[in-house]
Design an enzyme around this catalytic site. Structure first.
Site, mmCIF file in Angstrom:
data_model
loop_
_atom_site.group_PDB
_atom_site.id
_atom_site.type_symbol
_atom_site.label_atom_id
_atom_site.label_comp_id
_atom_site.label_asym_id
_atom_site.label_seq_id
_atom_site.Cartn_x
_atom_site.Cartn_y
_atom_site.Cartn_z
ATOM 1 C CG ASP A 1 33.739 43.112 42.853
ATOM 2 O OD1 ASP A 1 34.563 43.976 42.232
ATOM 3 O OD2 ASP A 1 34.095 41.948 42.824
ATOM 4 C CG ASP A 7 34.332 36.923 28.168
ATOM 5 O OD1 ASP A 7 33.485 37.008 27.563
ATOM 6 O OD2 ASP A 7 35.063 37.869 28.861
#
Length: 743
Positions: free
Chosen positions: A458, A134
């Site tokens: 998550d 990223d």
């Protein structure tokens, strides 16, 4: 057929926890009895008594959630040696690695994780590894290219000699095996050769990292990185390794497109790009995702997971298989309270006995069809629910890539995954699905893929899966499946804890919270309570802070919030204190940890609750008010997991100028002033007060003990010293509180 075999793939074990339950219930009854006593005596006491009642009501509720979660723990044991007897043709697995900053997450860490994945004990033709960068860093890509050359030697070496630890930086720490007189000369020669090659790889990577701008000439395969900006660049997808004639799995580098003022949704967005790109290229039915610092420590890990995923009679029993996070290199006494050994042992296994393990964001195997947003009933009736490619609903859900929709159809049918003869044939379509505009108007991040709206993607994604009625599993093989590096300093620990708290609070106040999931969908009630236990970390900081202030307030104000020594009721808080500490100490000792580790976690629970968790709560409040937005903060990774803080068996606490350390320092100074005022009799008694008791003095001393690292930080030097600016701000806060108490 596989069903003819009687050898098991896994075994479900319901843990006996009679003593655990007895402690839990005893403590809960003591807390309730103390609340009843406080309630009936409220009219005879003032503000401190009422505030204590409010805080203790919250603590009782919180403990009730913990008791419910821990009540029926379950463990699973797998038998990977039986896997190929049941399934001779093993399914393909796509492996995802995410990294976001080459400075905070040095490429050599990512390289070791990738190499350990490429070398797992699983057919190489069944594996593909995708690395998401990223940061769009040419350094990361350069390091992976160099690592791919080493992988051609490393993977065959590991399989030839059945190497146990397949991350090179850990394997080469111990040379006793290679230098053993009983080791064959061939092995010794190969070992020395591979070690020399690895040292060359490390040297190249470190030299490249030291260059101020770029690690190499941006020509050839590096030309795509010419004149790119971190937050403004097109999609870059590079096929570094392709399994054809070489005995190494596929390796693909991905840096998704980013443009200014267009949301990219942090790690969740990166995971969704990995899912789509891998769906086009290899489309394995199972996905493994790991953080860049979590290397494979058990080469059988894929087989362990397949035992669970393939061995279940019903797919809904195993949407994903989570492995605990285990950390290397740090102090065994867990000085920063961030290894979570006891939490994973009791809370996580307790959740498995309800509806399944929490998704921890790394070290987890997923079913691709579950990530695509299917409900259990849809997955079990694939043919009926698979729609025509001409149907308008599929592009609205997954985007307008015909190639991806076709791959979705294959995944829905449960195919084992297909590796095309040439991965480059999928590059054009892969770049399309990795663009920053591809998700507009689709269900990515809301109904399918990793879920957006929280920096704790998550927990958000795992909760969404459980709300649909799926279950999950936690496996704890020996040796541990994955190992990573825990934050190695005070600032890093606080940053991590704040990010988690912020993300969990975002879920709690969002539309996809567990209460709504229980009322309107298929999340079990006790699983709802288990999720709430984690999601309310931020809310827990408020009663923790007020309760920590109460002893000092009472000493300065000559009042009390606990029964006097001569009152029989004093034995209730004493029993609560003793029972809780003995109970938690027993948990730590039972998991093989030391008394020092228990104490470190006790004090860090107080420190993080009144600092990082408090700031996480404030961040979410500011977001709800529209003042600011939450930001995903990457935690510093350190492969050695040591920054010089270890002195013998003691780890010193590190500080910086962050506001994280102001509340803790202020609390410490306040209690020191209160104790000094008591000893010198400087406080001015308030008319009608009942007088401070020994209970308040003990509690004040306990707070000082919990913040002992801060006390030492007042007198240390360098990074171990609390900055002067922090001390000044903390002293101002403490002085304001003292003035309030005396007026």
């Amino acid at each position: 057929m596989a069903k003819e075999f009687s050898l098991p793939l896994y075994e479900k074990i319901e843990c006996k926890n009679t003593i655990q339950r007895a402690f839990d219930v005893t403590l809960l009854l003591l807390l309730v009895s103390f609340l009843v006593y406080r309630l009936f005596s409220l009219k005879n006491h003032g503000f401190p008594w009422f505030l204590a009642f409010a805080c203790e009501s919250w603590f009782t509720f919180y403990w009730g959630l913990a008791v419910s979660t821990k009540w029926s723990p379950v463990e699973y044991k797998t038998y990977p040696e039986n896997l190929e007897k049941w399934f001779p043709d093993l399914p393909n697995v796509d492996m995802f690695v995410t990294t976001a900053d080459p400075v905070l997450e040095p490429p050599i860490i990512t390289v070791n994780t990738v190499l350990s994945l490429l070398a797992v004990d699983y057919p190489v033709e069944k594996l593909a590894c995708y690395v998401s960068d990223d940061a769009c860093s040419p350094l990361t890509f350069y390091s992976l290219v160099e690592a791919s050359k080493f992988a051609k030697l490393w993977v065959p070496f590991c399989k030839k000699y059945e190497v146990q630890v397949r991350a090179p930086f850990r394997y080469f720490l111990d040379d006793s095996e290679a230098l053993n007189a009983f080791a064959s000369s061939e092995y010794q020669q190969d070992w020395l050769k591979i070690k020399a090659e690895y040292e060359l790889l490390v040297r190249k990577t470190e030299e490249a990292a030291q260059k101020s701008s770029v690690p190499c000439d941006l020509t050839g395969e590096f030309a795509a990185f010419y004149n790119v900006e971190r937050h403004n660049h097109p999609t870059i997808i590079k096929i570094i390794l392709e399994h054809k004639e070489i005995e190494v799995p596929n390796l693909v580098y991905i840096s998704r497109e980013k443009r200014p003022k267009q949301p990219h949704h942090y790690k969740a967005g990166a995971m969704n790009v990995l899912t789509r790109v891998s769906g086009l290229m290899t489309n394995a039915p199972f996905l493994l995702n790991v953080d860049c610092d979590m290397f494979v420590n058990n080469p059988q890990v894929v087989r362990h997971a397949m035992c669970q995923l393939l061995g279940s009679k019903n797919e809904r029993e195993n949407a994903f298989v989570q492995f605990p996070q285990v950390f290397y290199g740090g102090s065994t006494d867990d000085p920063y309270g961030n290894q979570f050994v006891v939490l994973q042992r009791y809370i996580f296994h307790g959740a498995v006995g309800i509806q399944g393990a929490f998704y921890a964001g790394t070290g987890c195997f997923h079913r691709r069809k579950v990530i695509y947003g299917l409900w259990p009933d849809e997955a079990e009736n694939e043919v009926r629910n698979h729609m025509s490619f001409k149907d308008d609903t599929l592009p609205k859900k997954f985007g307008n890539s015909k190639e991806f929709i076709s791959s979705f159809g294959q995944a829905l049918k449960g195919n084992k995954g297909t590796f095309p003869n040439n991965l480059s044939n999928s590059l054009e379509a892969a770049c399309q699905v990795a663009s920053c505009s591809y998700e507009y108007g689709t269900s990515w991040g809301t109904k399918c893929g990793w879920i957006y709206g929280s920096t704790a993607e998550d927990s958000h994604t795992g909760l969404t899966i459980h709300i649909k009625g799926w279950k999950s599993t936690l496996l704890r093989p020996e040796p541990p499946a994955f190992m990573g590096c825990a934050p190695s300093g005070g600032p890093e620990t606080m940053t991590q804890q704040k990010r988690w708290t912020t993300g969990l609070m975002e879920i709690l106040v969002g539309k996809n919270n567990p209460i709504i999931g229980t009322l309107t969908a298929k999340l079990r009630f006790r699983m709802c309570l288990a999720y709430l236990l984690n999601l309310i970390w931020g809310l827990n900081s408020i009663p923790e802070l007020f309760y920590a202030l109460l002893p000092a307030y009472c000493i300065l104000n000559d009042s009390h919030f606990l029964p006097k020594v001569e009152e029989p009721a004093i034995w209730i808080p004493i029993a609560i204190f003793v029972t809780y500490n003995l109970h938690t100490l027993r948990e730590y000792l039972k998991t093989g940890l030391s008394i020092q580790a228990w104490w470190n976690n006790v004090r860090m629970a107080r420190i993080t609750a009144t600092s990082a968790h408090l700031f996480g709560l404030l961040t979410v409040i500011l977001k709800l008010l529209g003042i600011s937005d939450a930001v995903f903060e990457v935690t510093q990774k350190d492969q050695s997991n040591s920054d010089g803080d270890d002195t013998g068996y003691v780890t010193k606490f590190t500080f910086n100028r962050s506001a994280f350390f102001i509340p803790g320092t202020a609390l410490l100074l306040l209690h020191l002033v209160a104790l000094l005022a008591l000893s010198l009799r400087l406080q001015s008694p308030v008319d009608g007060a009942h007088g401070v008791g020994i209970g308040e003095v003990f509690c004040s001393l306990w707070v000082v003990l919990c913040f002992w690292p801060f006390l030492k930080g007042l007198f240390e030097r360098g990074k171990y010293r609390i900055p002067s600016s922090t001390i000044v701000k903390s002293a101002a806060l403490a002085s304001t509180f003292v003035y309030f108490c005396r007026t």
